[in-house]
Design a protein around this motif. Structure first.
Motif, mmCIF file in Angstrom:
data_model
loop_
_atom_site.group_PDB
_atom_site.id
_atom_site.type_symbol
_atom_site.label_atom_id
_atom_site.label_comp_id
_atom_site.label_asym_id
_atom_site.label_seq_id
_atom_site.Cartn_x
_atom_site.Cartn_y
_atom_site.Cartn_z
ATOM 1 N N ALA A 287 0.097 -5.033 1.204
ATOM 2 C CA ALA A 287 1.047 -5.204 1.989
ATOM 3 C C ALA A 287 0.981 -4.336 3.199
ATOM 4 N N LYS A 288 0.666 -2.801 3.127
ATOM 5 C CA LYS A 288 0.279 -1.929 3.891
ATOM 6 C C LYS A 288 -0.719 -2.529 4.934
ATOM 7 N N LEU A 289 -1.750 -3.030 4.627
ATOM 8 C CA LEU A 289 -2.535 -3.538 5.511
ATOM 9 C C LEU A 289 -2.169 -4.661 6.124
ATOM 10 N N MET A 290 -1.445 -5.669 5.742
ATOM 11 C CA MET A 290 -1.025 -6.630 6.444
ATOM 12 C C MET A 290 -0.132 -6.186 7.600
ATOM 13 N N GLY A 291 0.843 -5.212 7.220
ATOM 14 C CA GLY A 291 1.407 -4.435 8.240
ATOM 15 C C GLY A 291 0.748 -3.834 9.559
ATOM 16 N N ASP A 292 -0.315 -3.212 8.908
ATOM 17 C CA ASP A 292 -1.509 -2.856 10.127
ATOM 18 C C ASP A 292 -1.916 -3.918 11.060
ATOM 19 N N LEU A 293 -2.464 -5.188 10.465
ATOM 20 C CA LEU A 293 -2.949 -6.115 10.958
ATOM 21 C C LEU A 293 -1.813 -6.573 11.881
ATOM 22 N N ASP A 294 -0.653 -6.866 11.555
ATOM 23 C CA ASP A 294 0.573 -7.348 12.365
ATOM 24 C C ASP A 294 0.634 -6.444 13.625
ATOM 25 N N ALA A 295 0.842 -5.285 13.501
ATOM 26 C CA ALA A 295 0.868 -4.178 14.594
ATOM 27 C C ALA A 295 -0.539 -4.383 15.454
ATOM 28 N N LEU A 296 -1.725 -4.456 15.001
ATOM 29 C CA LEU A 296 -2.834 -4.742 15.975
ATOM 30 C C LEU A 296 -2.727 -6.210 16.708
ATOM 31 N N TYR A 297 -2.269 -6.951 16.092
ATOM 32 C CA TYR A 297 -2.084 -8.405 16.598
ATOM 33 C C TYR A 297 -1.033 -8.247 17.699
ATOM 34 N N VAL A 298 -0.247 -7.395 17.782
ATOM 35 C CA VAL A 298 0.999 -7.382 18.805
ATOM 36 C C VAL A 298 0.302 -6.494 20.076
ATOM 37 N N GLU A 299 -0.451 -5.525 19.479
ATOM 38 C CA GLU A 299 -1.139 -4.568 20.556
ATOM 39 C C GLU A 299 -2.178 -5.077 21.531
ATOM 40 N N THR A 300 -2.817 -5.904 20.795
ATOM 41 C CA THR A 300 -4.109 -6.556 21.674
ATOM 42 C C THR A 300 -3.769 -7.724 22.396
ATOM 43 N N ALA A 301 -4.345 -7.699 23.643
ATOM 44 C CA ALA A 301 -4.358 -8.852 24.637
ATOM 45 C C ALA A 301 -5.506 -9.795 24.263
ATOM 46 N N ARG B 105 -5.759 -5.092 -5.410
ATOM 47 C CA ARG B 105 -4.837 -5.821 -4.179
ATOM 48 C C ARG B 105 -3.697 -4.651 -4.200
ATOM 49 N N SER B 106 -3.652 -3.748 -5.050
ATOM 50 C CA SER B 106 -2.635 -2.792 -4.595
ATOM 51 C C SER B 106 -3.454 -1.443 -4.332
ATOM 52 N N GLY B 107 -4.581 -1.490 -4.016
ATOM 53 C CA GLY B 107 -5.285 -0.221 -3.545
ATOM 54 C C GLY B 107 -6.125 0.157 -4.760
ATOM 55 N N GLU B 108 -5.797 -0.142 -5.979
ATOM 56 C CA GLU B 108 -6.484 0.536 -7.076
ATOM 57 C C GLU B 108 -7.715 0.420 -7.101
ATOM 58 N N ARG B 109 -8.433 1.458 -7.602
ATOM 59 C CA ARG B 109 -9.853 1.560 -7.725
ATOM 60 C C ARG B 109 -10.450 0.650 -8.945
ATOM 61 N N LEU B 110 -11.313 -0.124 -8.765
ATOM 62 C CA LEU B 110 -11.755 -0.943 -9.871
ATOM 63 C C LEU B 110 -13.052 -0.408 -10.378
ATOM 64 N N PRO B 111 -13.553 -0.870 -11.511
ATOM 65 C CA PRO B 111 -14.798 -0.343 -12.197
ATOM 66 C C PRO B 111 -15.890 -1.100 -11.843
ATOM 67 N N ARG B 112 -16.055 -1.133 -10.570
ATOM 68 C CA ARG B 112 -17.137 -1.935 -9.893
ATOM 69 C C ARG B 112 -17.330 -1.193 -8.598
ATOM 70 N N GLY B 113 -18.787 -0.983 -8.368
ATOM 71 C CA GLY B 113 -19.251 -0.384 -7.219
ATOM 72 C C GLY B 113 -20.626 -0.132 -7.104
ATOM 73 N N ARG B 114 -21.085 0.667 -6.260
ATOM 74 C CA ARG B 114 -22.475 0.981 -6.060
ATOM 75 C C ARG B 114 -22.542 2.261 -5.183
ATOM 76 N N ARG B 115 -23.880 2.871 -5.409
ATOM 77 C CA ARG B 115 -23.990 4.312 -4.693
ATOM 78 C C ARG B 115 -25.209 3.866 -3.736
ATOM 79 N N LEU B 116 -24.920 4.427 -2.634
ATOM 80 C CA LEU B 116 -25.881 4.435 -1.327
ATOM 81 C C LEU B 116 -26.783 5.706 -1.112
ATOM 82 N N ALA B 117 -27.747 5.798 -0.645
ATOM 83 C CA ALA B 117 -28.645 6.769 -0.291
ATOM 84 C C ALA B 117 -28.552 6.792 1.330
ATOM 85 N N LEU B 118 -27.813 7.575 1.992
ATOM 86 C CA LEU B 118 -27.544 7.604 3.428
ATOM 87 C C LEU B 118 -28.219 8.716 4.250
#
Length: 226
Positions: A133-147, A190-203
């Motif tokens: 829900a927070k991200l969709m609000g950000d995307l709506d604001a970005l939609y309005v701001e850009t030409a 979907r709620s931003g919770e961390r899921l038990p899946r991922g990976r580690r990167l060497a950067l």
């Protein structure tokens, strides 16, 4: 008569043998002379780059905490670009608020996207930062701001995908440890919770390269010390 013919044949064979032996000797001497004149091949060079100290960073290398955070977000962009992802602006009003990273890529089955929250060092993470829900609000604001119609189409498509839970849009938390060059990537729900899946990167190489780039343009050392 046969006696003289035999002698002639014997002398002929001896002469032929002597000539062949001489030719072989001359050829051997010639090849040795040529080999001596040829320059020796390049000697094996010892490892040089491997001996250089690897540049790592700590919070003390940055004048301000937000500079460290900006460096981490730039590192995320660099790492994603290596995998063929294109960055799209996610910051609202030109400030720090919004979405840290929006990345798009076209694949065999169509477009796909990754929305990323970047944390550097011990910066805390809260689930609400990447709640749908927070991200969709950000995307709506970005939609309005850009030409830009192209960017508006992207923001609209991302909004609709999040709303429907489309699998071709995923969310990730990236936590960079600049002192080791290690990054932990965690998949988010979907709620931003961390899921038990991922990976580690060497950067480590990317940290070093980005530090060199920043140092090159930051002559006054306003963003990165040393």
């Amino acid at each position: 008569m046969a006696f003289f013919v035999g002698i002639a044949i014997t002398f002929g064979l001896s002469a032929l043998t002597a000539w062949l032996v001489g030719a072989a000797v001359r050829a051997g001497l010639s090849s040795r002379t040529i080999a001596a004149e040829q320059p020796a091949g390049p000697a094996a060079r010892p490892a040089l780059a491997a001996g250089l100290p690897v540049r790592t960073l700590t919070s003390g290398d940055f004048p301000a905490t937000h500079d460290q955070g900006s460096f981490g977000e730039a590192l995320t962009i660099l790492a994603m670009a290596r995998e063929g992802w294109r960055p799209v602006n996610g910051k609202r009003g030109g400030g720090p608020q919004g979405i840290d990273g929006i990345f798009l890529r076209d694949g065999p089955s169509g477009w796909e996207a990754v929305l990323i929250e970047t944390k550097t060092g011990s910066s805390p993470y809260a689930d609400r930062q990447m709640d749908d829900a927070k991200l969709m609000g950000d995307l709506d604001a970005l939609y309005v701001e850009t030409a830009s119609e192209a960017e508006q189409a992207v923001y609209q498509a991302l909004h609709d995908a999040l709303q429907s839970g489309a699998p071709h849009v995923r969310k990730e938390l990236w936590r960079h440890d600049l002192s080791t060059g290690s990054t932990q990537v965690t998949l988010l729900g979907r709620s931003g919770e961390r899921l038990p899946r991922g990976r580690r990167l060497a950067l480590g190489a990317q940290v070093e390269a980005l530090a060199a780039i920043v140092s090159e343009v930051d002559r006054q050392r306003a963003y990165l010390k040393g």
